[in-house]
Design an enzyme around this catalytic site. Structure first.
Site, mmCIF file in Angstrom:
data_model
loop_
_atom_site.group_PDB
_atom_site.id
_atom_site.type_symbol
_atom_site.label_atom_id
_atom_site.label_comp_id
_atom_site.label_asym_id
_atom_site.label_seq_id
_atom_site.Cartn_x
_atom_site.Cartn_y
_atom_site.Cartn_z
ATOM 1 N N GLU A 1 0.778 -1.126 -0.128
ATOM 2 C CA GLU A 1 -0.018 0.107 0.053
ATOM 3 C C GLU A 1 0.953 1.331 0.046
ATOM 4 O OE1 GLU A 1 -2.732 1.293 -0.675
ATOM 5 O OE2 GLU A 1 -4.270 0.923 0.684
ATOM 6 N N ASP A 2 0.182 2.381 -0.534
ATOM 7 C CA ASP A 2 1.209 3.590 -0.325
ATOM 8 C C ASP A 2 1.142 4.052 0.973
ATOM 9 O OD1 ASP A 2 -1.582 4.162 -0.459
ATOM 10 O OD2 ASP A 2 -1.320 5.862 -1.984
ATOM 11 N N ASP B 1 -4.322 5.040 6.220
ATOM 12 C CA ASP B 1 -4.749 6.434 6.797
ATOM 13 C C ASP B 1 -5.773 5.973 7.992
ATOM 14 O OD1 ASP B 1 -5.435 9.106 6.973
ATOM 15 O OD2 ASP B 1 -6.736 8.840 5.188
ATOM 16 N N PHE C 1 -1.624 15.804 5.179
ATOM 17 C CA PHE C 1 -1.779 15.437 3.991
ATOM 18 C C PHE C 1 -0.400 15.552 3.128
ATOM 19 C CE2 PHE C 1 -2.831 15.519 -0.470
ATOM 20 C CZ PHE C 1 -3.901 14.489 -0.666
ATOM 21 N N ARG D 1 1.888 12.439 -8.178
ATOM 22 C CA ARG D 1 2.381 11.236 -7.905
ATOM 23 C C ARG D 1 4.040 11.208 -8.622
ATOM 24 N NH1 ARG D 1 -1.944 7.827 -6.656
ATOM 25 N NH2 ARG D 1 -4.038 8.432 -7.765
HETATM 26 P P1 IMP Z 1 -7.628 4.476 4.063
HETATM 27 O O1 IMP Z 1 -8.118 5.718 4.844
HETATM 28 O O2 IMP Z 1 -6.543 3.743 5.119
HETATM 29 O O3 IMP Z 1 -8.343 3.530 3.506
HETATM 30 O O4 IMP Z 1 -6.686 5.226 2.930
HETATM 31 C C1 IMP Z 1 -7.316 5.502 1.877
HETATM 32 C C2 IMP Z 1 -6.540 6.259 1.046
HETATM 33 O O5 IMP Z 1 -6.547 7.462 1.016
HETATM 34 C C3 IMP Z 1 -5.105 5.690 0.685
HETATM 35 O O6 IMP Z 1 -4.784 4.620 -0.238
HETATM 36 C C4 IMP Z 1 -4.454 6.982 -0.342
HETATM 37 O O7 IMP Z 1 -4.865 6.868 -1.578
HETATM 38 C C5 IMP Z 1 -5.332 8.011 0.406
HETATM 39 N N1 IMP Z 1 -4.755 9.180 1.261
HETATM 40 C C6 IMP Z 1 -4.746 9.176 2.420
HETATM 41 N N2 IMP Z 1 -3.855 9.996 3.157
HETATM 42 C C7 IMP Z 1 -3.430 10.570 2.087
HETATM 43 C C8 IMP Z 1 -2.595 11.687 1.786
HETATM 44 O O8 IMP Z 1 -2.005 12.357 2.732
HETATM 45 N N3 IMP Z 1 -2.220 11.970 0.450
HETATM 46 C C9 IMP Z 1 -2.458 11.336 -0.469
HETATM 47 N N4 IMP Z 1 -3.487 10.209 -0.362
HETATM 48 C C10 IMP Z 1 -3.904 10.019 0.941
HETATM 49 MG MG MG Z 2 -4.236 4.566 -2.549
#
Ligand code: IMP
Ligand code: MG
Length: 179
Positions: A101-102, A105, A155, A168
């Site tokens: 995963e990137d 969050d 962010f 990106r």
């Molecule tokens: P989740 O809330 O853990 O499901 O994350 C959802 C998605 O939100 C991640 O895979 C990212 O694509 C995006 N995301 C969350 N935080 C950031 C950030 O700080 N920058 C860019 N994308 C983010």
């Molecule tokens: Mg993502």
């Protein structure tokens, strides 16, 4: 140096050399844990594409990689849904899976995806994430095994992560200014 992405200004946060060094270290940890297990990495598109490419090249044990595209969208309520937009063709039964995963969050994406994977009876499932925001996690069932960097709830863009589709391609990681 500050960078502009669409309407927002971002400042340098983690430089490319620091990222590269951390990924070499993660690769060694994974090598030590997966000797003889032929892990199958599953990259989550779009955000993980750069981290996945670098992480795979930091690994020496025989391994495979595939990708899924998960789309998360928000309905009228504040809770988002996650749908699998492109599925996996591989047989996962008995395989050792490492999700790439990137960023973790809220954990919502993994909370939705991992049960889907488990139905296909892999031998094990672990998560490797470039970033995690522990303060933002709302699904405490999500355990992250390999983390590049833990960051505060701010962010960020670059190294695969986007702001509204852009940024990106930045080799370094940047954080939104004056947040
Ligand atoms: P989740 O809330 O853990 O499901 O994350 C959802 C998605 O939100 C991640 O895979 C990212 O694509 C995006 N995301 C969350 N935080 C950031 C950030 O700080 N920058 C860019 N994308 C983010
Ligand atoms: Mg993502």
């Amino acid at each position: 140096m500050l960078v502009q992405v669409l309407d927002r200004c971002f400042e340098p946060y983690i430089d490319a050399a620091t990222i590269a060094a951390r990924i070499v270290h993660l690769g060694k940890e994974i090598d030590a844990d997966y000797e003889g297990l032929n892990p199958l990495f599953i990259g989550i598109l779009n955000g993980s594409f750069i981290f996945a490419a670098d992480l795979l090249r930091a690994i020496s044990v025989p391994a495979e990689i595939s990708f899924v595209k998960l789309a998360s969208y928000k309905g009228t309520s504040s809770t988002g849904n996650v749908v699998t937009a492109i599925g996996l063709e591989e047989n996962l039964s008995g395989r050792h899976i490492i999700i790439v995963e990137d960023i973790i969050d809220t954990g919502r994406t993994m909370h939705a995806f991992i049960p889907e994977l488990l139905q296909r009876q892999p031998a094990s499932v672990k998560i490797a994430t470039f970033l995690s925001k522990p303060e933002a996690l709302v699904y405490p069932d999500i355990q992250v095994h390999y983390t590049g960097f833990s960051i505060p709830n701010k962010f960020v863009v670059g190294y695969g992560l986007d702001y509204d589709g852009m940024g990106r391609n930045l080799p370094d990681l940047y954080v939104l200014k004056d947040q």
